[in-house]
Design a protein around this motif. Structure first.
Motif, PDB file in Angstrom:
ATOM      1  N   GLU A  94      53.619 -28.311  59.428  1.00  0.00           N
ATOM      2  CA  GLU A  94      53.019 -28.904  60.623  1.00  0.00           C
ATOM      3  C   GLU A  94      52.163 -30.135  60.324  1.00  0.00           C
ATOM      4  N   THR A  95      51.940 -30.430  59.043  1.00  0.00           N
ATOM      5  CA  THR A  95      51.074 -31.544  58.698  1.00  0.00           C
ATOM      6  C   THR A  95      51.575 -32.240  57.435  1.00  0.00           C
ATOM      7  N   ASP A  96      51.303 -33.545  57.345  1.00  0.00           N
ATOM      8  CA  ASP A  96      51.641 -34.265  56.126  1.00  0.00           C
ATOM      9  C   ASP A  96      50.480 -34.236  55.138  1.00  0.00           C
ATOM     10  N   LYS A  97      49.466 -33.428  55.433  1.00  0.00           N
ATOM     11  CA  LYS A  97      48.272 -33.350  54.580  1.00  0.00           C
ATOM     12  C   LYS A  97      48.318 -32.188  53.591  1.00  0.00           C
ATOM     13  N   ILE A  98      49.329 -31.317  53.703  1.00  0.00           N
ATOM     14  CA  ILE A  98      49.423 -30.156  52.821  1.00  0.00           C
ATOM     15  C   ILE A  98      50.790 -30.107  52.165  1.00  0.00           C
ATOM     16  N   ASP A  99      50.787 -30.004  50.850  1.00  0.00           N
ATOM     17  CA  ASP A  99      52.010 -29.867  50.057  1.00  0.00           C
ATOM     18  C   ASP A  99      52.010 -28.452  49.475  1.00  0.00           C
ATOM     19  N   LEU A 100      52.957 -27.621  49.888  1.00  0.00           N
ATOM     20  CA  LEU A 100      53.017 -26.229  49.442  1.00  0.00           C
ATOM     21  C   LEU A 100      53.810 -26.112  48.150  1.00  0.00           C
ATOM     22  N   LYS A 101      53.194 -25.497  47.142  1.00  0.00           N
ATOM     23  CA  LYS A 101      53.843 -25.228  45.864  1.00  0.00           C
ATOM     24  C   LYS A 101      53.632 -23.761  45.504  1.00  0.00           C
ATOM     25  N   ILE A 102      54.597 -23.180  44.806  1.00  0.00           N
ATOM     26  CA  ILE A 102      54.537 -21.757  44.457  1.00  0.00           C
ATOM     27  C   ILE A 102      54.811 -21.587  42.974  1.00  0.00           C
ATOM     28  N   VAL A 103      54.027 -20.734  42.329  1.00  0.00           N
ATOM     29  CA  VAL A 103      54.265 -20.383  40.928  1.00  0.00           C
ATOM     30  C   VAL A 103      54.353 -18.866  40.794  1.00  0.00           C
ATOM     31  N   LEU A 104      55.052 -18.428  39.774  1.00  0.00           N
ATOM     32  CA  LEU A 104      55.181 -16.999  39.509  1.00  0.00           C
ATOM     33  C   LEU A 104      54.015 -16.525  38.649  1.00  0.00           C
ATOM     34  N   ARG A 105      53.423 -15.423  39.063  1.00  0.00           N
ATOM     35  CA  ARG A 105      52.227 -14.922  38.384  1.00  0.00           C
ATOM     36  C   ARG A 105      52.454 -14.683  36.899  1.00  0.00           C
ATOM     37  N   ASP A 106      53.509 -13.939  36.570  1.00  0.00           N
ATOM     38  CA  ASP A 106      53.696 -13.519  35.181  1.00  0.00           C
ATOM     39  C   ASP A 106      54.000 -14.683  34.243  1.00  0.00           C
ATOM     40  N   GLU A 107      54.419 -15.803  34.808  1.00  0.00           N
ATOM     41  CA  GLU A 107      54.680 -16.991  33.994  1.00  0.00           C
ATOM     42  C   GLU A 107      53.472 -17.924  33.951  1.00  0.00           C
ATOM     43  N   ASN A 108      52.410 -17.550  34.665  1.00  0.00           N
ATOM     44  CA  ASN A 108      51.216 -18.403  34.766  1.00  0.00           C
ATOM     45  C   ASN A 108      49.940 -17.565  34.710  1.00  0.00           C
ATOM     46  N   LEU A 109      49.851 -16.700  33.713  1.00  0.00           N
ATOM     47  CA  LEU A 109      48.717 -15.782  33.621  1.00  0.00           C
ATOM     48  C   LEU A 109      47.408 -16.516  33.346  1.00  0.00           C
TER      49      LEU A 109
ATOM     50  N   LYS B 293      38.790  -7.744  39.256  1.00  0.00           N
ATOM     51  CA  LYS B 293      39.313  -7.720  37.885  1.00  0.00           C
ATOM     52  C   LYS B 293      40.818  -7.445  37.808  1.00  0.00           C
ATOM     53  N   ALA B 294      41.493  -7.474  38.947  1.00  0.00           N
ATOM     54  CA  ALA B 294      42.937  -7.224  38.971  1.00  0.00           C
ATOM     55  C   ALA B 294      43.699  -8.498  39.315  1.00  0.00           C
ATOM     56  N   ARG B 295      44.933  -8.595  38.807  1.00  0.00           N
ATOM     57  CA  ARG B 295      45.790  -9.758  39.065  1.00  0.00           C
ATOM     58  C   ARG B 295      46.538  -9.592  40.382  1.00  0.00           C
ATOM     59  N   SER B 296      45.770  -9.436  41.464  1.00  0.00           N
ATOM     60  CA  SER B 296      46.358  -9.211  42.787  1.00  0.00           C
ATOM     61  C   SER B 296      46.931 -10.511  43.339  1.00  0.00           C
ATOM     62  N   ILE B 297      48.077 -10.408  43.994  1.00  0.00           N
ATOM     63  CA  ILE B 297      48.744 -11.567  44.589  1.00  0.00           C
ATOM     64  C   ILE B 297      49.192 -11.208  45.999  1.00  0.00           C
ATOM     65  N   PRO B 298      49.450 -12.251  46.807  1.00  0.00           N
ATOM     66  CA  PRO B 298      49.426 -13.682  46.491  1.00  0.00           C
ATOM     67  C   PRO B 298      48.012 -14.249  46.577  1.00  0.00           C
ATOM     68  N   ILE B 299      47.768 -15.270  45.773  1.00  0.00           N
ATOM     69  CA  ILE B 299      46.543 -16.050  45.834  1.00  0.00           C
ATOM     70  C   ILE B 299      46.919 -17.479  46.183  1.00  0.00           C
ATOM     71  N   LEU B 300      46.271 -18.033  47.202  1.00  0.00           N
ATOM     72  CA  LEU B 300      46.498 -19.416  47.604  1.00  0.00           C
ATOM     73  C   LEU B 300      45.337 -20.261  47.083  1.00  0.00           C
TER      74      LEU B 300
ATOM     75  N   TRP C 291      48.561 -26.711  48.406  1.00  0.00           N
ATOM     76  CA  TRP C 291      48.377 -25.266  48.438  1.00  0.00           C
ATOM     77  C   TRP C 291      49.252 -24.698  47.330  1.00  0.00           C
ATOM     78  N   LEU C 292      48.622 -24.232  46.275  1.00  0.00           N
ATOM     79  CA  LEU C 292      49.350 -23.668  45.136  1.00  0.00           C
ATOM     80  C   LEU C 292      49.250 -22.145  45.218  1.00  0.00           C
ATOM     81  N   VAL C 293      50.375 -21.493  45.484  1.00  0.00           N
ATOM     82  CA  VAL C 293      50.388 -20.055  45.712  1.00  0.00           C
ATOM     83  C   VAL C 293      50.914 -19.331  44.477  1.00  0.00           C
ATOM     84  N   ILE C 294      50.151 -18.340  44.026  1.00  0.00           N
ATOM     85  CA  ILE C 294      50.569 -17.481  42.919  1.00  0.00           C
ATOM     86  C   ILE C 294      51.246 -16.258  43.527  1.00  0.00           C
ATOM     87  N   SER C 295      52.487 -16.014  43.155  1.00  0.00           N
ATOM     88  CA  SER C 295      53.286 -15.002  43.846  1.00  0.00           C
ATOM     89  C   SER C 295      54.270 -14.338  42.893  1.00  0.00           C
ATOM     90  N   GLU C 296      54.995 -13.341  43.393  1.00  0.00           N
ATOM     91  CA  GLU C 296      56.174 -12.746  42.759  1.00  0.00           C
ATOM     92  C   GLU C 296      57.076 -12.242  43.870  1.00  0.00           C
TER      93      GLU C 296
END
Length: 204
Positions: free
Chosen positions: A101-116, A126-133, A77-82
């Motif tokens: 709760e599970t060994d099947k999901i690895d949660l990772k987070i990136v910052l929106r403005d550094e990953n446009l 058409k907007a850069r709305s966050i968070p996006i999973l 699960w790669l989450v785009i956030s700020e």
């Protein structure tokens, strides 16, 4: 069109690292993101308090736990956030608890403005709305779907307010936070588990 997942994952944070990044910046009176302002730092500070509280109080429904533990494939699960984003502060503690709760999901987070480049593959009206999973198949790096920036009922609340008043203001932000408080993460869990169940059945 190839989505730049590998580059984003290379720059990603664990949940603990993300929280530390926000805390460290607040000590410098800063927020995450390319734009710095007193307002954004204020929102980041509020969100720090919210996330601390939610980390202690969020509980998962038994049906959510059952679904998570029945997943067959492995995912990222790669989450785009700020740090200043109010929706992200409400949702990330839920994602974190679900992934734990599970060994099947690895949660990772990136910052929106550094990953446009990544962000622009997942625009909302058409907007850069966050968070996006972003849901990624772990062994291939392929994108299987995405969710966000907020549960449908919360989205409806925002759209109805904007239709009536034409703005996103502090009243709307307060109403949205109250909605999250009363919902207690149930809508997020239900919507995500429906999506994950469909994906898991499709690819297994």
């Amino acid at each position: 069109m190839k989505i730049p997942v590998a580059k984003a994952l290379f720059n990603s944070f664990s949940y603990t690292e993300y929280r530390k990044r926000i805390t460290d910046l607040l000590l410098e009176k800063k927020s995450t993101g390319l734009v710095q302002s007193i307002d954004l730092t204020h929102y980041s500070d509020l969100n720090e308090t919210r996330m601390k509280r939610l980390d202690k109080t969020i509980t998962l429904a038994p049906s959510t736990v059952q679904m998570l533990q029945s997943l067959q494939e492995e995912y990222i699960w790669l989450v785009i956030s700020e740090g200043w984003c109010g929706d992200a502060a409400q949702l990330l503690p839920i994602y974190h608890k679900m992934a734990a709760e599970t060994d099947k999901i690895d949660l990772k987070i990136v910052l929106r403005d550094e990953n446009l480049e990544l962000m622009d593959h997942f625009l909302t009206n058409k907007a850069r709305s966050i968070p996006i999973l972003v849901i990624i198949k772990k062994n291939t790096g392929g994108v299987l779907g995405h969710w966000g920036p907020r549960p449908q009922a919360a989205t409806d609340l925002v759209l109805e307010y904007k239709k009536e008043f034409g703005v996103i203001d502090e009243t709307l932000k307060t109403n949205l936070q109250l909605w999250y408080h009363h919902d207690k993460g149930i809508s997020t869990q239900m919507e995500l588990m429906t999506l994950m169940s469909d994906i898991d059945k499709r690819i297994f």
